[in-house]
Motif scaffolding. Structure first.
Motif: not given
Lengths: 429, 429
Positions: A166, A368, A371-372, A377, A414-415, A417-418, A420-421, A424
Motif C-alpha cells: 500500500x 506493542x 501502542x497499548x 502505533x 500504520x503502513x 503492520x505486516x 507487527x503481524x 504477534x
C-alpha cells in the motif's frame, strides 16, 4: 499537561546549521581515485541545497513559501507526555515524545521534501528522482512534488516494495511514479538484476538508480532523504520547536533518544539540543539507536566511503559497513543503510552521541507496549528509540531517579503492520 | 491561520444531549410482537449508558477519568483550513475540516469507546463484545478496553475483514480478539453461514452475534459504535470543540457537512451547531452524505425496524432499508448499515438535516483530490463528506459566494488503501 501545542506562527523562521558549531572541522567529501564525482554534484542536486550543504552560516532563512507549507501540513507538531507508558512501567521518569507522525505523510520526512522540491522548482527542474527504503521518504517527496506541481520518480527498495504493497498506492495518490529497485529502467539496475535477480535491493542501489536518471537529463534532479548536511539542516525545525515545548513544560531533558538510519530524524530533533550541550549549557545524554542487523555506528568503521553502491557519489567520511553491504530484510526498512550522516558520524566519533543497537524482536515488543499504553502505533524505525527509552525508564525505576526522557517519535506504523503481524504470530526472524 | 488548536484544558466538561432540544418528541423504542427486547437491554448494555440513552438532561457531566483519557489521546483535535484545496478549486469559499483522524486509532470512534469501556468497567464487566464494519470502531474499542484493562471481542463484517487484513493486526496489537462475521462462534452466525456460506456479512449480522454473547454471560456486555442516543451524546465533544475553534477563527458556518452511516460522527460534530439553529441563532445548512449503494436516508423509509438482523434489538423508529438489507461490498464499510440513528432520522424527517448520496467512484475522486492538496489521505467514509464539500465550493465559484464550509473529517484512510488502489487502477465497481 498531556499535549503541548504551538500555534502556526511558531514555525521556526530559520534552519539551524550545526557545521560552524561542530567540535572538530567536518571532513570534506572527496573524489575517488581517477574519478571526479564532486564535479557531478551540480548535475545531480539543485544549487539551492548544494549551497546549504557546505554553508558555515549558523542559521539559514527558511523561504516564506516553505514556511507557509510547513504551516499547512500542521507544523509545529505537538509534544506529548507518555503518561500511560510511565504508568505501565511504574517509573519515576517522565517520558515525552515529539510527534512527527502527525505529518500528513506520517513521518518527519516531509520537512526536507518540501524544501528540496521548492529549490528544484525554483531552478526550473521538472522531475525529481529519489530512493526510498521504508517508503516514508518516497511518500513525502511525492506529496511535496505534487504540491509544487512537479513530477516525482521513486526507486523503492525491493524488499520494502514487497512488504508494503500500500506504500505504492499512497505514492500514486500523490502522483508519484514508483519502481521496485533494482529496476529494469536504469543501466545500473539492469546490471544488478543480471547478477542477482532475487536481490532484496538496498538503499545504496536505489540511490545509484535515482542518481543515474539525474545524470542523464538536465531537467531532472535527484533528491536524497537523509545522510547529507542539507537534509539534516531542513529537519532542525523539529528540534527548535521541541526546545520551546520543553520550556513550556518546564523541563530540562536528561536523556534524548532517536533512531538512526541515515540520521535525519535524529539530527533534526537533536541538533538544537546538542548546541546547548556544545555551549556548556546542558549535560543531556544523546542516544542514537540502530538495528543490530544493520549496525553502522556500533560495528561499522569511521572512514571515507561511497554513499551509494555504484560509486556515483563522492567519498564521504562516515561510519560505514561498506557500500556494498546488503542488510537482511528487517521490517525497519528506513534503517537499512550501510552508511550514516557524516555529521552524526563525527558527533559519535567525538563522544557527543552514544550509539546503541536493538534486535527486531525487542523493538516490536517495545512498540506493542507503547501502542497499548499511548494508542499510537509507532513505525518499526521509531520502535528502536522507544526500546531504549523503555530501558532507561526501567533503570530509573531501579535507581529512583526522576529523569526527563525525550524521544523523537519519527513516524507511525500504520503502513508497516505486516511487521507487527509477524511479531504477534511469533513469526519474526 | 491554517490550524486552530485548543489546549488540553479545553476538552469539554460535559456532553451535550440533544433529546430535550429536538423539535418533536423522540419516538421510544418498542418491543416487537410477542417479544420483549426492551427487557433485554439491561442484560446487554451497562447501566451507565442506558441511563444516558433516555436522559432528558441537556448536559451530562463527563467523568473525570474519561476526560483525562480524552486529553491523553490528544483531544481537543485540531481544526484545519483547507487552503490547498480551496486554491485547487479556485473557489471563494472557505473550507475548514475538523481532524478526528488525529486520534491514535484514526477516527472519532474512540470518543464513545472510552466512555463505554469506562462505564462497563465500573460495573464489573470483564468482556465487551462488539461489531465493526470498516474496522474503525473495533480498533477504538480494542484500545479503550486495553486502557481500562478489560477484554474485547470484535465481530468484523466479512467483506471488511477480507479487504483490510491489517485492521485485524491493529486490533490484536491492542489485545482485541477478532472474528470474521458471520462466524462459527455464535448460534446466529452458524445459522447464517449454513444458508449462505459466501455472504459478505453486514453490520446487522455482526451486531446480532455480539449481542448473543452478551445475552449469554453476566460479565459480558455489548457495546455499539453508532446509532443509539448515548453514542451520539459521547461524540458531542467534537462539536463543542469545533464551535470554540470557529469562534477563534471568527467564522460562522454556512454549510456543515458530514458522512452518515449509523450517524455518530455526524451527530457528534453537528449537534452543538444544530442547537444554535434550533435556538434561532444560526441559519447554517446541514448535509449528511451516504453511499448511493446504501441509501438509508435518501431512499429508505422512516418507520420502526430492528437495529440488527436477527431481531435481538427493540424496534427503533428510524430511516431503514429493512433489517435484512445487505449492502454491496463497497469500500466505505463504515457506511454499510441498513438503519440510521433515530435522532438523525428525526432531524432529517423534520427537514433540519438534508441527506445526499454519492457513488463510490465520485468519492474516491474527491478523496484523491483532497489528499493531493492537503496531504492527509481521507477514509473512504470521510470522502463522502468531501465530495459534497467540493460540490458546494464549486457552486460558490459559479455564484461568487464566500461561504464558510465546515466538514467533519471523521477519519484517515491509511488502512483503506485497497479502495484507493482500485480507484487508481480504474478497477472499482
Amino acid at each position: 499537561m498531556y499535549k503541548i501545542d504551538l500555534p502556526s506562527e511558531e514555525v521556526p523562521k530559520k534552519w539551524y546549521n550545526i557545521n560552524p558549531d561542530l567540535p572538530v572541522e567536518m571532513p570534506m567529501p572527496q573524489n575517488s581515485e581517477n574519478e571526479s564525482q564532486l564535479e557531478n554534484l551540480p548535475k545531480v542536486f539543485s544549487q539551492g541545497v548544494l549551497d546549504q550543504e557546505f554553508s558555515m552560516d549558523r542559521y539559514i532563512k527558511i523561504p516564506k513559501e516553505v514556511r507557509e507549507i510547513y504551516m499547512r501540513i500542521g507544523r509545529p507538531t505537538p509534544l506529548y507526555r507518555a503518561k500511560g507508558l510511565e504508568e505501565k512501567l511504574s517509573t519515576p521518569a517522565k517520558i515525552y515524545y515529539k510527534r512527527e507522525d502527525t505529518s500528513p505523510t506520517g513521518s518527519h520526512k516531509l520537512n526536507s521534501a518540501i524544501a528540496q522540491a521548492y529549490y528544484a522548482k525554483k531552478e526550473g527542474v521538472e522531475l525529481l528522482t529519489t530512493e526510498t527504503g521504508a517508503g516514508q521518504w518516497g511518500t513525502a517527496l511525492s506529496l511535496a512534488c505534487s504540491m509544487m506541481d512537479m513530477d516525482c520518480r521513486i526507486y523503492m527498495v525491493r524488499v520494502s516494495y514487497d512488504q508494503k504493497p500500500f506504500r505504492k498506492s499512497i505514492m500514486e495518490i500523490y502522483d508519484g511514479e514508483v519502481h521496485a529497485s533494482p529496476s529494469k529502467s536504469t543501466e545500473y539496475g539492469r546490471k544488478i538484476l543480471e547478477k542477482d535477480p532475487d536481490t532484496p535491493g538496498s538503499l545504496g542501489i536505489a540511490i545509484s538508480e535515482a542518481m543515474e536518471d539525474a545524470l542523464k537529463d538536465e531537467k531532472t534532479k535527484y533528491s536524497l532523504g537523509s545522510v547529507l548536511n542539507h537534509v539534516m539542516l531542513h529537519q532542525t525545525v523539529i528540534g527548535q520547536e521541541l526546545k520551546k515545548q520543553l520550556e513550556i513544560a518546564e523541563e530540562e531533558p536528561d536523556v534524548f533518544i532517536g533512531c538512526v538510519g541515515g540520521g535525519s530524524n535524529f539530527a533534526g530533533s537533536a541538533y538544537p539540543l546538542i548546541k546547548d550541550k556544545l555551549d556548556g549549557k546542558s549535560d543531556c545524554q544523546f542516544i542514537g539507536v540502530e538495528p543490530s542487523s544493520c549496525p553502522t555506528l556500533t560495528k561499522g568503521e569511521y572512514k571515507y566511503d561511497f554513499g551509494d553502491t555504484n560509486g556515483f557519489t563522492p567519498l564521504l567520511k562516515m561510519f560505514t559497513l561498506g557500500h556494498d553491504f546488503i542488510a537482511p530484510s528487517v521490517h525497519a526498512g528506513g534503517l537499512r543503510y550501510h552508511g550514516m550522516s557524516p555529521q552524526i558520524s563525527l558527533l559519535v566519533n567525538e563522544g557527543i552521541i552514544e550509539p546503541r543497537s536493538a534486535s527486531q524482536k525487542e523493538i516490536f515488543e517495545s512498540g506493542t507496549l507503547f501502542a497499548k499504553s499511548e494508542g499510537v502505533v509507532p513505525a518499526p524505525e521509531t520502535n528502536h528509540a522507544l526500546k531504549v527509552a523503555i530501558d532507561e525508564a526501567k533503570k530509573c525505576k531501579e535507581t529512583g531517579e526522576e529523569k526527563t526522557i525525550v524521544v523523537n517519535f519519527s513516524g507511525h506504523g500504520l503502513l508497516d503492520l505486516k511487521g507487527y503481524a509477524g511479531y504477534l504470530e511469533n513469526n519474526l526472524e
